[in-house]
Design a protein around this motif. Structure first.
Motif, PDB file in Angstrom:
ATOM      1  N   THR A   4     105.747 -32.786  54.374  1.00  0.00           N
ATOM      2  CA  THR A   4     105.721 -31.393  53.921  1.00  0.00           C
ATOM      3  C   THR A   4     104.317 -31.000  53.475  1.00  0.00           C
ATOM      4  O   THR A   4     103.848 -29.906  53.784  1.00  0.00           O
ATOM      5  CB  THR A   4     106.710 -31.195  52.764  1.00  0.00           C
ATOM      6  N   ALA A   5     103.645 -31.891  52.761  1.00  0.00           N
ATOM      7  CA  ALA A   5     102.289 -31.598  52.314  1.00  0.00           C
ATOM      8  C   ALA A   5     101.339 -31.447  53.500  1.00  0.00           C
ATOM      9  O   ALA A   5     100.497 -30.546  53.515  1.00  0.00           O
ATOM     10  CB  ALA A   5     101.796 -32.706  51.384  1.00  0.00           C
ATOM     11  N   ALA A   6     101.487 -32.305  54.496  1.00  0.00           N
ATOM     12  CA  ALA A   6     100.620 -32.213  55.680  1.00  0.00           C
ATOM     13  C   ALA A   6     100.889 -30.929  56.446  1.00  0.00           C
ATOM     14  O   ALA A   6      99.965 -30.264  56.919  1.00  0.00           O
ATOM     15  CB  ALA A   6     100.825 -33.426  56.579  1.00  0.00           C
ATOM     16  N   ALA A   7     102.152 -30.555  56.561  1.00  0.00           N
ATOM     17  CA  ALA A   7     102.499 -29.320  57.274  1.00  0.00           C
ATOM     18  C   ALA A   7     101.958 -28.099  56.541  1.00  0.00           C
ATOM     19  O   ALA A   7     101.514 -27.139  57.164  1.00  0.00           O
ATOM     20  CB  ALA A   7     104.012 -29.221  57.438  1.00  0.00           C
ATOM     21  N   GLY A   8     101.961 -28.136  55.229  1.00  0.00           N
ATOM     22  CA  GLY A   8     101.463 -27.016  54.443  1.00  0.00           C
ATOM     23  C   GLY A   8      99.949 -26.889  54.464  1.00  0.00           C
ATOM     24  O   GLY A   8      99.406 -25.829  54.165  1.00  0.00           O
ATOM     25  N   ARG A   9      99.264 -27.964  54.814  1.00  0.00           N
ATOM     26  CA  ARG A   9      97.803 -27.956  54.812  1.00  0.00           C
ATOM     27  C   ARG A   9      97.206 -27.837  56.201  1.00  0.00           C
ATOM     28  O   ARG A   9      96.006 -27.998  56.387  1.00  0.00           O
ATOM     29  CB  ARG A   9      97.290 -29.246  54.175  1.00  0.00           C
ATOM     30  N   THR A  10      98.011 -27.576  57.190  1.00  0.00           N
ATOM     31  CA  THR A  10      97.526 -27.529  58.568  1.00  0.00           C
ATOM     32  C   THR A  10      96.365 -26.556  58.729  1.00  0.00           C
ATOM     33  O   THR A  10      95.353 -26.880  59.364  1.00  0.00           O
ATOM     34  CB  THR A  10      98.672 -27.168  59.530  1.00  0.00           C
ATOM     35  N   ALA A  11      96.476 -25.362  58.160  1.00  0.00           N
ATOM     36  CA  ALA A  11      95.402 -24.374  58.286  1.00  0.00           C
ATOM     37  C   ALA A  11      94.124 -24.881  57.622  1.00  0.00           C
ATOM     38  O   ALA A  11      93.025 -24.717  58.180  1.00  0.00           O
ATOM     39  CB  ALA A  11      95.833 -23.045  57.669  1.00  0.00           C
ATOM     40  N   ASP A  12      94.247 -25.520  56.470  1.00  0.00           N
ATOM     41  CA  ASP A  12      93.071 -26.058  55.784  1.00  0.00           C
ATOM     42  C   ASP A  12      92.414 -27.167  56.609  1.00  0.00           C
ATOM     43  O   ASP A  12      91.191 -27.235  56.719  1.00  0.00           O
ATOM     44  CB  ASP A  12      93.446 -26.624  54.420  1.00  0.00           C
ATOM     45  N   LEU A  13      93.241 -28.025  57.171  1.00  0.00           N
ATOM     46  CA  LEU A  13      92.707 -29.137  57.948  1.00  0.00           C
ATOM     47  C   LEU A  13      92.062 -28.648  59.241  1.00  0.00           C
ATOM     48  O   LEU A  13      91.048 -29.194  59.683  1.00  0.00           O
ATOM     49  CB  LEU A  13      93.815 -30.149  58.234  1.00  0.00           C
ATOM     50  N   ARG A  14      92.615 -27.632  59.832  1.00  0.00           N
ATOM     51  CA  ARG A  14      91.997 -27.059  61.035  1.00  0.00           C
ATOM     52  C   ARG A  14      90.661 -26.410  60.701  1.00  0.00           C
ATOM     53  O   ARG A  14      89.731 -26.434  61.496  1.00  0.00           O
ATOM     54  CB  ARG A  14      92.943 -26.067  61.694  1.00  0.00           C
ATOM     55  N   LEU A  15      90.554 -25.849  59.519  1.00  0.00           N
ATOM     56  CA  LEU A  15      89.286 -25.273  59.086  1.00  0.00           C
ATOM     57  C   LEU A  15      88.219 -26.368  58.952  1.00  0.00           C
ATOM     58  O   LEU A  15      87.062 -26.169  59.327  1.00  0.00           O
ATOM     59  CB  LEU A  15      89.463 -24.522  57.766  1.00  0.00           C
ATOM     60  N   ILE A  16      88.627 -27.512  58.451  1.00  0.00           N
ATOM     61  CA  ILE A  16      87.706 -28.644  58.358  1.00  0.00           C
ATOM     62  C   ILE A  16      87.268 -29.066  59.763  1.00  0.00           C
ATOM     63  O   ILE A  16      86.103 -29.381  59.989  1.00  0.00           O
ATOM     64  CB  ILE A  16      88.353 -29.813  57.582  1.00  0.00           C
ATOM     65  N   ARG A  17      88.206 -29.031  60.706  1.00  0.00           N
ATOM     66  CA  ARG A  17      87.850 -29.337  62.100  1.00  0.00           C
ATOM     67  C   ARG A  17      86.854 -28.325  62.641  1.00  0.00           C
ATOM     68  O   ARG A  17      85.908 -28.676  63.343  1.00  0.00           O
ATOM     69  CB  ARG A  17      89.092 -29.329  62.990  1.00  0.00           C
ATOM     70  N   ALA A  91      98.729 -40.146  57.307  1.00  0.00           N
ATOM     71  CA  ALA A  91      97.889 -39.920  58.480  1.00  0.00           C
ATOM     72  C   ALA A  91      98.679 -39.454  59.697  1.00  0.00           C
ATOM     73  O   ALA A  91      98.207 -38.585  60.434  1.00  0.00           O
ATOM     74  CB  ALA A  91      97.125 -41.196  58.818  1.00  0.00           C
ATOM     75  N   LEU A  92      99.858 -39.995  59.905  1.00  0.00           N
ATOM     76  CA  LEU A  92     100.618 -39.616  61.102  1.00  0.00           C
ATOM     77  C   LEU A  92     100.980 -38.135  61.134  1.00  0.00           C
ATOM     78  O   LEU A  92     100.772 -37.478  62.160  1.00  0.00           O
ATOM     79  CB  LEU A  92     101.856 -40.500  61.255  1.00  0.00           C
ATOM     80  N   PRO A  93     101.496 -37.561  60.059  1.00  0.00           N
ATOM     81  CA  PRO A  93     101.768 -36.115  60.114  1.00  0.00           C
ATOM     82  C   PRO A  93     100.497 -35.291  60.292  1.00  0.00           C
ATOM     83  O   PRO A  93     100.502 -34.275  60.977  1.00  0.00           O
ATOM     84  CB  PRO A  93     102.422 -35.805  58.768  1.00  0.00           C
ATOM     85  N   THR A  94      99.402 -35.753  59.678  1.00  0.00           N
ATOM     86  CA  THR A  94      98.132 -35.040  59.826  1.00  0.00           C
ATOM     87  C   THR A  94      97.649 -35.119  61.265  1.00  0.00           C
ATOM     88  O   THR A  94      97.226 -34.120  61.847  1.00  0.00           O
ATOM     89  CB  THR A  94      97.077 -35.636  58.885  1.00  0.00           C
ATOM     90  N   TRP A  95      97.712 -36.296  61.846  1.00  0.00           N
ATOM     91  CA  TRP A  95      97.277 -36.490  63.228  1.00  0.00           C
ATOM     92  C   TRP A  95      98.074 -35.583  64.168  1.00  0.00           C
ATOM     93  O   TRP A  95      97.513 -34.941  65.047  1.00  0.00           O
ATOM     94  CB  TRP A  95      97.450 -37.955  63.605  1.00  0.00           C
ATOM     95  N   ARG A  96      99.381 -35.523  63.953  1.00  0.00           N
ATOM     96  CA  ARG A  96     100.224 -34.679  64.817  1.00  0.00           C
ATOM     97  C   ARG A  96      99.921 -33.199  64.626  1.00  0.00           C
ATOM     98  O   ARG A  96      99.955 -32.437  65.573  1.00  0.00           O
ATOM     99  CB  ARG A  96     101.695 -34.941  64.541  1.00  0.00           C
ATOM    100  N   SER A  97      99.635 -32.796  63.396  1.00  0.00           N
ATOM    101  CA  SER A  97      99.372 -31.375  63.161  1.00  0.00           C
ATOM    102  C   SER A  97      98.034 -30.945  63.753  1.00  0.00           C
ATOM    103  O   SER A  97      97.828 -29.762  64.011  1.00  0.00           O
ATOM    104  CB  SER A  97      99.415 -31.054  61.669  1.00  0.00           C
ATOM    105  N   LEU A  98      97.139 -31.891  63.988  1.00  0.00           N
ATOM    106  CA  LEU A  98      95.824 -31.571  64.541  1.00  0.00           C
ATOM    107  C   LEU A  98      95.687 -31.990  66.001  1.00  0.00           C
ATOM    108  O   LEU A  98      94.579 -32.126  66.503  1.00  0.00           O
ATOM    109  CB  LEU A  98      94.737 -32.267  63.713  1.00  0.00           C
ATOM    110  N   ARG A  99      96.782 -32.174  66.695  1.00  0.00           N
ATOM    111  CA  ARG A  99      96.695 -32.696  68.059  1.00  0.00           C
ATOM    112  C   ARG A  99      96.086 -31.707  69.042  1.00  0.00           C
ATOM    113  O   ARG A  99      95.611 -32.075  70.089  1.00  0.00           O
ATOM    114  CB  ARG A  99      98.053 -33.175  68.533  1.00  0.00           C
TER     115      ARG A  99
END
Length: 111
Positions: A4-17, A91-99
């Motif tokens: 849930t935390a990884a899904a909620g941070r997808t936009a933030d993590l994409r910004l880092i990308r 890491a796995l949920p984060t990796w999937r959200s940034l695929r």
């Protein structure tokens, strides 16, 4: 909870990308954050136990020993602090959200 935390941070993590980080760097960032949270949580819990023991000793007027099943607590906390389960859980949920590759930044594009 980590999913849930990884899904909620997808936009933030994409910004880092978009800022130039690779997918691997973002996953390492999230894994390090998770490990830090576990470490700090353990420290806070231990300080809380010491505070409770001190307060009880003061109220009772006698020394109070801190008795806990350290082998069980250490096993549970140690297991979740290990890189493999903790890393996989974050890491796995984060990796999937940034695929997908991040969209190009609109900065510098003439409109």
């Amino acid at each position: 909870m980590l999913l849930t935390a990884a899904a909620g941070r997808t936009a933030d993590l994409r910004l880092i990308r978009l800022a130039g980080a690779t997918r691997k760097q973002v996953v390492w960032l999230v894994t390090a954050e998770s490990a830090l949270v576990v470490l700090l949580g353990g420290v806070v819990a231990f300080v809380g136990l010491l505070s409770i023991r001190a307060g009880l000793a003061e109220q009772a007027g006698v020394p109070v020993d801190l008795v806990a099943p350290w082998s069980v607590a250490g096993g549970v906390v140690g297991w979740w602090a290990l890189p493999v389960p903790r890393g996989a859980a974050s890491a796995l949920p984060t990796w999937r959200s940034l695929r997908h590759r991040p969209a190009r930044s609109p900065v510098g594009v003439a409109g």
